[in-house]
Design an enzyme around this catalytic site. Structure first.
Site: not given
Ligand SMILES: [Mg+2]
Length: 419
Positions: A11, A106-107
């Site tokens: 992440d 974002d992961e």
């Molecule tokens: Mg994040």
């Protein structure tokens, strides 16, 4: 016995804010947030750790954030840049394994079971290399959850955020000390309302669920939440035990041009709008679910109809462009319904199909969500997960129980036209 998998959920810390800080070295020591600086009512999309330490929180109003932290630098979001960086980070992960799956902008999940040995066999070292590689290439710091299943990697990631090295590992043999003592709201998919339900049941930790027999847990869920709760009970119980057989899947979606579903109908049963709209909604649910599975949103909705009065038949197809790409059931359903109503001549239906096309990556859309669309998407993805694990009959809308509904029937068709 297959060997245990090693799955990472990586992440990006304060993703948009980190990208902006990397692009603006002059703000290196200043608190930075991403949002519209001209709209005090607008939302803070991301804040750097320094801004967070001064009271700025994601999803608060820009005006509020500036009151708390007057020296805050507010930078207008540059969506295209964040997508480019996200794709670059994917490419970096692909250096270390070909099994990379985007979970959100974002992961990403990485399955390194097969590739660890090629990188020396030392997992902490491999993870450190990946973190450094991303940091040096993009200025973004990543935190990594490690687990033998995706669900454990995901939950481990939440705990990794508080670790100095930014990593945390959950394993089947440390769940009783590392996961179970944690409060129940830290379990994946447990939000405010579910937390309150659990508290009412006397459940305050994840271990309270894990240590119960599944049968007993189901019964207690039923007492609090009704008969329909068995599937949810199973889902939470498995989550508490880290059970999640789903694989890390790479994108297989590049060639798709459209996502559609159609259904032949017994025309004498589909004569009135109230019967037809039930089928229409079911088709939309399936189309949207499949689009979400491949991380797509569509800009164009088409409705194709075959009408008949028993003697002659008439077919046509109509389409319209959405204001924004969508794979959200209520949005697509509203447009499809309008299209149908505007063009239907009133004859009984012998076939109906719904298609969305002009597909775009849903990660692009996630970046433009300023309101509750992102929450709706999250909720629908959660339902998709339950359906994937337990079958499409696990959760159906109440309208599908009406006589004219075909979802149940279709769920039973195996290898049929629609699967
Ligand atoms: Mg994040």
């Amino acid at each position: 016995m297959p060997r245990e998998r090693i799955i990472l959920l990586s992440d990006c810390q304060s993703f948009y804010a980190s990208v902006e800080k990397a692009a603006h070295p002059e703000y290196a020591d200043q608190p930075v947030a991403v949002g519209d600086p001209t709209r005090m009512n607008g939302i803070v999309l991301a804040a750097c750790p320094l801004a967070k330490s001064r009271g700025v929180t994601t999803a608060s109003r820009v005006g509020e954030a500036l009151t708390k932290c007057p020296e805050l630098v507010v930078i207008r979001p540059r969506m295209g840049t964040y997508i480019t960086v996200s794709l670059l980070i994917s490419e970096i992960y692909q250096v270390y394994t070909d099994l990379v799956e985007a979970f959100s902008i974002d992961e990403q999940f990485l399955d390194v079971t097969g590739s660890l040995r090629a990188f020396g066999g030392d997992l902490p070292e491999l993870i450190h290399s990946i973190q450094q590689h991303v940091l040096l290439s993009t200025g973004v710091w990543t935190r990594v959850g490690i687990g033998p299943s995706k669900i454990l990697a995901k939950m481990a990631n939440n705990f990794a955020k508080k670790q100095p090295g930014g990593t945390f590992r959950l394993d089947y043999d440390n769940l009783d000390t590392e996961l179970w003592p944690r409060p129940v709201h830290e379990m994946f998919m447990v939000a405010g309302r579910m937390t309150r339900n659990f508290y009412r049941m006397g459940i305050t930790t994840i271990g309270d669920i894990a240590r119960m027999e599944l049968g007993e847990f189901k019964q207690r869920m039923r007492r609090t939440m009704g008969k329909q709760s068995d599937i949810q009970a199973e889902y939470y119980w498995q989550t508490a035990h880290g059970i999640d057989p789903s694989p890390v899947v790479t994108g297989i979606r590049h060639q798709m041009k459209s996502v559609g579903h159609g259904k032949a109908l017994r025309w004498n049963l589909y004569t009135r709008l109230e019967e037809i709209e039930v089928v229409l909604l079911e088709l939309v649910i399936e189309v949207c679910q499949r689009a979400r599975k491949y991380r797509y949103m569509g800009s164009v909705v088409s409705v194709a109809v075959v009408e008949t009065d028993g003697n002659t038949s008439n077919s046509y197809s109509r389409q319209t462009t959405l204001p924004e790409p969508s794979a959200l059931t209520h949005e697509v359903a509203a447009v499809a319904y309008r299209l149908f109503v505007d063009h239907w001549t009133g004859m009984p239906l012998s076939r109906l199909s719904i298609t969305i096309s002009e597909l775009t990556d849903d990660r692009v859309m996630q970046l433009t969500l300023f309101d509750d669309r992102i929450r709706t998407l999250g909720r629908e993805q959660a339902i998709d997960q339950i359906k994937t694990r337990y079958g499409s009959q696990a959760l159906i809308r109440a309208s599908s129980l009406l006589e004219s509904a075909v979802a149940l029937e279709r769920a039973e068709q195996i290898g049929g036209h629609y699967k």
